[in-house]
Design a protein around this motif. Structure first.
Motif, PDB file in Angstrom:
ATOM      1  N   ALA A 241       0.797  -1.043  -0.076  1.00  0.00           N
ATOM      2  CA  ALA A 241       0.053  -0.039   0.005  1.00  0.00           C
ATOM      3  C   ALA A 241       0.981   1.268  -0.084  1.00  0.00           C
ATOM      4  O   ALA A 241       0.242   2.361  -0.193  1.00  0.00           O
ATOM      5  N   VAL A 242       2.134   1.215   0.222  1.00  0.00           N
ATOM      6  CA  VAL A 242       2.964   2.435   0.519  1.00  0.00           C
ATOM      7  C   VAL A 242       3.783   2.607  -0.799  1.00  0.00           C
ATOM      8  O   VAL A 242       4.460   3.516  -0.748  1.00  0.00           O
ATOM      9  N   ARG A 243       3.922   1.562  -1.902  1.00  0.00           N
ATOM     10  CA  ARG A 243       4.316   2.031  -2.870  1.00  0.00           C
ATOM     11  C   ARG A 243       4.241   3.178  -3.562  1.00  0.00           C
ATOM     12  O   ARG A 243       5.371   3.710  -4.262  1.00  0.00           O
ATOM     13  N   SER A 244       3.227   3.627  -3.580  1.00  0.00           N
ATOM     14  CA  SER A 244       2.656   5.077  -4.391  1.00  0.00           C
ATOM     15  C   SER A 244       3.581   5.914  -3.733  1.00  0.00           C
ATOM     16  O   SER A 244       3.482   7.410  -4.266  1.00  0.00           O
TER      17      SER A 244
ATOM     18  N   VAL B  94       8.947  -1.802  12.387  1.00  0.00           N
ATOM     19  CA  VAL B  94       9.249  -1.431  10.897  1.00  0.00           C
ATOM     20  C   VAL B  94      10.508  -0.321  11.103  1.00  0.00           C
ATOM     21  O   VAL B  94      10.254   0.637  11.977  1.00  0.00           O
ATOM     22  N   LEU B  95      11.307  -0.483  10.297  1.00  0.00           N
ATOM     23  CA  LEU B  95      12.836   0.193  10.126  1.00  0.00           C
ATOM     24  C   LEU B  95      12.785   0.954   9.072  1.00  0.00           C
ATOM     25  O   LEU B  95      12.376   0.561   8.016  1.00  0.00           O
ATOM     26  N   VAL B  96      12.629   2.590   9.060  1.00  0.00           N
ATOM     27  CA  VAL B  96      12.408   3.356   8.102  1.00  0.00           C
ATOM     28  C   VAL B  96      13.823   3.933   8.022  1.00  0.00           C
ATOM     29  O   VAL B  96      14.189   4.842   8.961  1.00  0.00           O
ATOM     30  N   THR B  97      14.439   3.708   6.960  1.00  0.00           N
ATOM     31  CA  THR B  97      15.872   4.218   6.972  1.00  0.00           C
ATOM     32  C   THR B  97      16.258   5.152   5.828  1.00  0.00           C
ATOM     33  O   THR B  97      15.444   4.754   4.743  1.00  0.00           O
TER      34      THR B  97
ATOM     35  N   LEU C 230       3.113   5.942   7.460  1.00  0.00           N
ATOM     36  CA  LEU C 230       4.411   5.835   6.790  1.00  0.00           C
ATOM     37  C   LEU C 230       5.034   7.388   6.340  1.00  0.00           C
ATOM     38  O   LEU C 230       5.994   7.733   6.689  1.00  0.00           O
ATOM     39  N   GLU C 231       4.266   8.017   5.539  1.00  0.00           N
ATOM     40  CA  GLU C 231       4.551   9.045   4.960  1.00  0.00           C
ATOM     41  C   GLU C 231       5.247  10.191   6.057  1.00  0.00           C
ATOM     42  O   GLU C 231       6.342  10.732   5.675  1.00  0.00           O
ATOM     43  N   PRO C 232       4.509  10.538   7.055  1.00  0.00           N
ATOM     44  CA  PRO C 232       5.101  11.318   8.080  1.00  0.00           C
ATOM     45  C   PRO C 232       6.549  10.995   8.642  1.00  0.00           C
ATOM     46  O   PRO C 232       7.597  12.004   8.845  1.00  0.00           O
ATOM     47  N   LEU C 233       6.994   9.748   8.590  1.00  0.00           N
ATOM     48  CA  LEU C 233       8.343   9.289   8.898  1.00  0.00           C
ATOM     49  C   LEU C 233       9.247   9.634   7.747  1.00  0.00           C
ATOM     50  O   LEU C 233      10.179  10.102   8.051  1.00  0.00           O
ATOM     51  N   LEU C 234       8.785   9.427   6.567  1.00  0.00           N
ATOM     52  CA  LEU C 234       9.455   9.638   5.626  1.00  0.00           C
ATOM     53  C   LEU C 234       9.986  11.251   5.379  1.00  0.00           C
ATOM     54  O   LEU C 234      10.928  11.728   5.214  1.00  0.00           O
ATOM     55  N   ASP C 235       8.888  11.852   5.760  1.00  0.00           N
ATOM     56  CA  ASP C 235       9.221  13.461   5.796  1.00  0.00           C
ATOM     57  C   ASP C 235      10.023  14.051   6.876  1.00  0.00           C
ATOM     58  O   ASP C 235      10.653  14.964   6.973  1.00  0.00           O
TER      59      ASP C 235
END
Length: 224
Positions: free
Chosen positions: A39-42, A87-90, A203-208
């Motif tokens: 679902a987060v590929r977009s 979940v590890l967001v690197t 996920l998006e807020p973590l990427l930002d």
């Protein structure tokens, strides 16, 4: 006809039904795990996903010109109250840092995803951060300025955020994405997790945030 014959047929049919059901459930579980990041590929401009031995995927992709890496790590060690999915967001983009700074919420020393316990120096927790945040480094004399931590202290107001790592190799945020259902685990020892894909809204807020921290590190370490 012996009365045992119909009973035997019924038991055989029941056994076959149970076997087929287990096969279907196992297949569904395998598909759900492998599609955990679907679902987060977009959120990314292209990317690559490969399934790890745990059955969960590892995904790489680019967003706003930066490379990101996602990992889902199940933690079923018996000392935990409930099995967990981390979940590890690197953001593995090199930074002009000379030391690693690792902030961990409520460390137990048994987290399977971190080098936190191996870092030799323990640092005091700044007043801007919650008291349950522990901080370690491999060189406390060369860590980023305190202003940087103060600027992003609100990250830990999310109780699911477990770790923030700043290092010369890049940045990482670790979150508790899911815990096993308490009732099913206590009664049936069912530790299945990842039935639903990780949501883009999570996920998006973590990427930002990682992109913002990187921008601040670059500005602080190289003001020119």
């Amino acid at each position: 006809m012996s009365p045992l014959v119909p009973l035997g047929i019924a038991l055989a049919a029941l056994g076959l039904w149970l076997a087929l059901r287990l096969i279907r459930e196992a297949a569904a579980r395998t598909r759900a795990r492998a599609n955990y990041f679907s679902a987060v590929r977009s959120l990314f401009d292209g990317g690559e996903t490969r399934v790890q031995p745990t059955g969960f995927p590892r995904m790489t992709g680019r967003r706003a010109g930066l490379a990101f890496d996602l990992q889902a790590i199940p933690d079923t060690l018996t000392f935990r109250k409930l099995p967990a999915l981390w979940v590890l967001v690197t953001l593995p983009e090199p930074l002009p840092l000379d030391a690693t700074l690792d902030l961990m919420a409520r460390p137990s020393g048994n987290e399977p995803f971190t080098r936190f316990a191996d870092l030799p120096q323990s640092l005091p927790t700044p007043p801007e951060l919650p008291k349950e945040i522990a901080i370690r480094s491999d060189d406390a004399t060369r860590i980023p300025p305190p202003d940087l931590l103060a600027r992003h202290a609100d990250l830990f107001t999310d109780p699911k955020v477990k770790e923030l790592v700043l290092s010369p190799k890049g940045l990482r945020i670790v979150i508790l994405a899911e815990e096993a259902d308490r009732g099913r685990y206590l009664i049936f020892r069912d530790a299945e997790m990842g039935r639903e894909p990780l949501s883009p809204a999570r996920l998006e807020p973590l990427l930002d945030r990682l992109a913002a921290i990187r921008k601040d590190v670059l500005a602080l370490m190289d003001p020119a």
